[in-house]
Design a protein around this motif. Structure first.
Motif, PDB file in Angstrom:
ATOM      1  N   PHE A   1      -3.850   1.752  -2.788  1.00  0.00           N
ATOM      2  CA  PHE A   1      -2.933   0.858  -3.504  1.00  0.00           C
ATOM      3  C   PHE A   1      -3.353   0.826  -4.966  1.00  0.00           C
ATOM      4  O   PHE A   1      -4.412   1.350  -5.331  1.00  0.00           O
ATOM      5  CB  PHE A   1      -2.921  -0.556  -2.886  1.00  0.00           C
TER       6      PHE A   1
ATOM      7  N   TYR B   1      -6.950   2.389  -5.883  1.00  0.00           N
ATOM      8  CA  TYR B   1      -8.061   2.061  -4.981  1.00  0.00           C
ATOM      9  C   TYR B   1      -7.786   2.678  -3.613  1.00  0.00           C
ATOM     10  O   TYR B   1      -6.730   2.452  -3.024  1.00  0.00           O
ATOM     11  CB  TYR B   1      -8.195   0.540  -4.856  1.00  0.00           C
TER      12      TYR B   1
ATOM     13  N   LEU C   1      -5.220   5.866   2.768  1.00  0.00           N
ATOM     14  CA  LEU C   1      -4.409   4.700   2.433  1.00  0.00           C
ATOM     15  C   LEU C   1      -4.939   4.101   1.139  1.00  0.00           C
ATOM     16  O   LEU C   1      -6.144   3.912   0.985  1.00  0.00           O
ATOM     17  CB  LEU C   1      -4.452   3.701   3.587  1.00  0.00           C
TER      18      LEU C   1
ATOM     19  N   TYR D   1      -5.508  10.644   7.316  1.00  0.00           N
ATOM     20  CA  TYR D   1      -4.724   9.851   6.370  1.00  0.00           C
ATOM     21  C   TYR D   1      -5.621   9.289   5.272  1.00  0.00           C
ATOM     22  O   TYR D   1      -6.838   9.178   5.434  1.00  0.00           O
ATOM     23  CB  TYR D   1      -3.988   8.705   7.088  1.00  0.00           C
TER      24      TYR D   1
ATOM     25  N   TYR E   1       0.846  -1.200   0.000  1.00  0.00           N
ATOM     26  CA  TYR E   1       0.000   0.000   0.000  1.00  0.00           C
ATOM     27  C   TYR E   1       0.877   1.244   0.000  1.00  0.00           C
ATOM     28  O   TYR E   1       2.082   1.163   0.252  1.00  0.00           O
ATOM     29  CB  TYR E   1      -0.941   0.008   1.221  1.00  0.00           C
TER      30      TYR E   1
ATOM     31  N   GLU F   1      -8.463   2.640   0.081  1.00  0.00           N
ATOM     32  CA  GLU F   1      -8.996   1.711   1.093  1.00  0.00           C
ATOM     33  C   GLU F   1      -9.579   2.471   2.282  1.00  0.00           C
ATOM     34  O   GLU F   1     -10.653   2.129   2.770  1.00  0.00           O
ATOM     35  CB  GLU F   1      -7.856   0.788   1.559  1.00  0.00           C
ATOM     36  N   ASP F   2      -8.873   3.471   2.768  1.00  0.00           N
ATOM     37  CA  ASP F   2      -9.307   4.245   3.935  1.00  0.00           C
ATOM     38  C   ASP F   2      -9.141   5.730   3.679  1.00  0.00           C
ATOM     39  O   ASP F   2      -8.140   6.152   3.088  1.00  0.00           O
ATOM     40  CB  ASP F   2      -8.425   3.909   5.157  1.00  0.00           C
TER      41      ASP F   2
ATOM     42  N   MET G   1      -8.240  12.985  -0.609  1.00  0.00           N
ATOM     43  CA  MET G   1      -8.766  12.178  -1.712  1.00  0.00           C
ATOM     44  C   MET G   1      -8.297  12.722  -3.060  1.00  0.00           C
ATOM     45  O   MET G   1      -7.939  11.953  -3.964  1.00  0.00           O
ATOM     46  CB  MET G   1     -10.289  12.139  -1.657  1.00  0.00           C
TER      47      MET G   1
END
Lengths: 194, 194
Positions: B98, B110, B96, B94, B51, B112-113, B130
């Motif tokens: 990948f 993508y 996160l 944050y 990631y 994830e968080d 984002m």
């Protein structure tokens, strides 16, 4: 039918590209395919590849002379473009996957495509490919194998559920969202300056 | 409020881990978090990382003396464990993400968080994170930014839709499936022998 599953090599990208197109044609979405075998080479076979791929092969005796594959045929051999008989195996399916990450559980593997040519279905090749993706994932300490299926594709949904997959959209209400094209560009332009 | 977004460093993993837990506590799922900051270090900061992560920071003047962060406060500085005033910025969010791969479209990213600490919401920090993920993706020739949201999480769904995301589960009927635990192990054991 005897088959084997192996990691794809750079040289397989034309065959992979052909099968990606076959799958898209089957779904009436051929015009949606924008990747070439050159893209597949660049993205899957360089340092920090964007994906990995497995290939399923059957012995050459299952091929016809013009290279099309027919299951259940008796040995007929294969004449290549050069006219030389190619010993060995012929590609009949693939599984393309990559690694993802859960902030709760850690490493996961995601299977993007699973395809077996129509004449070779119902022989355990799809399960073999998927199981190998699971094995590769487990060896890399992945705790999940994930994938997405369209709701109308009931045979595929049933296949995965029968193998033990949980349908998280049905169970937990996960929705899959996407930015692309203009919305992606617009968003990217909102990024704060460094 | 002034904030900056930067790539996470190995040294940020404790802070990232803290925020992963905050998000899980908020969702009443704290017992589901199995990753430690050591896992995050190993998986995100080695060759072929699983990631990448972005960090949002605000100037130290928004922190209280004990290190908790409060938005809109006047300057108060921060006393670290060593008793020395830490100049600079404090971490408040944050993202996160990948890289994934579409066999039709190629490279994708993508997310994830995406998390911003409650006191710092509504200030554009979430959008900033984002948008930076989108920018990083576009720079890597990704044609999609994708993510998943739980149906009950209407505020988040609305946020992404308002930013231009398409809900592919609603529109096309995508279902998200998962093998894990025993079903994953069972599947992996079905892999054909090499």
């Amino acid at each position: 039918m005897h088959f084997k599953v192996r990691a794809a090599a750079k040289e397989d990208c034309k065959e992979i590209s052909r099968m990606i197109m076959e799958l898209a044609v089957y779904e009436n979405m051929a015009d949606q395919v924008k990747t070439s075998h050159e893209d597949l080479k660049r993205d899957g076979f360089s340092p920090n590849p964007f994906y990995e791929c497995l290939i399923a092969e059957v012995p050459d005796e299952h091929k016809t002379k013009d290279g099309h594959c027919l299951a259940g045929r008796s040995t007929c051999g294969h004449v290549s473009v050069s006219g030389q008989r190619q010993p060995g195996y012929t590609v009949v399916g693939y599984a393309l996957y990559f690694y993802t990450y859960s902030t709760w559980k850690g490493r996961s593997v995601y299977m993007e495509d699973l395809y077996v040519m129509p004449d070779f279905r119902g022989k355990g090749i799809g399960t073999g490919l998927m199981a190998k993706v699971a094995q590769v994932g487990v060896e890399k300490q992945c705790v999940r194998l994930q994938l997405s299926v369209l709701e109308w594709n009931k045979p595929s949904l049933d296949f995965y559920i029968a193998k033990g997959a949980e349908d998280l959209t049905a169970k937990e209400g996960w929705h899959f969202l996407r930015f692309h094209g203009q919305t992606l560009d617009t968003l990217a332009k909102e990024a704060p300056k460094d």
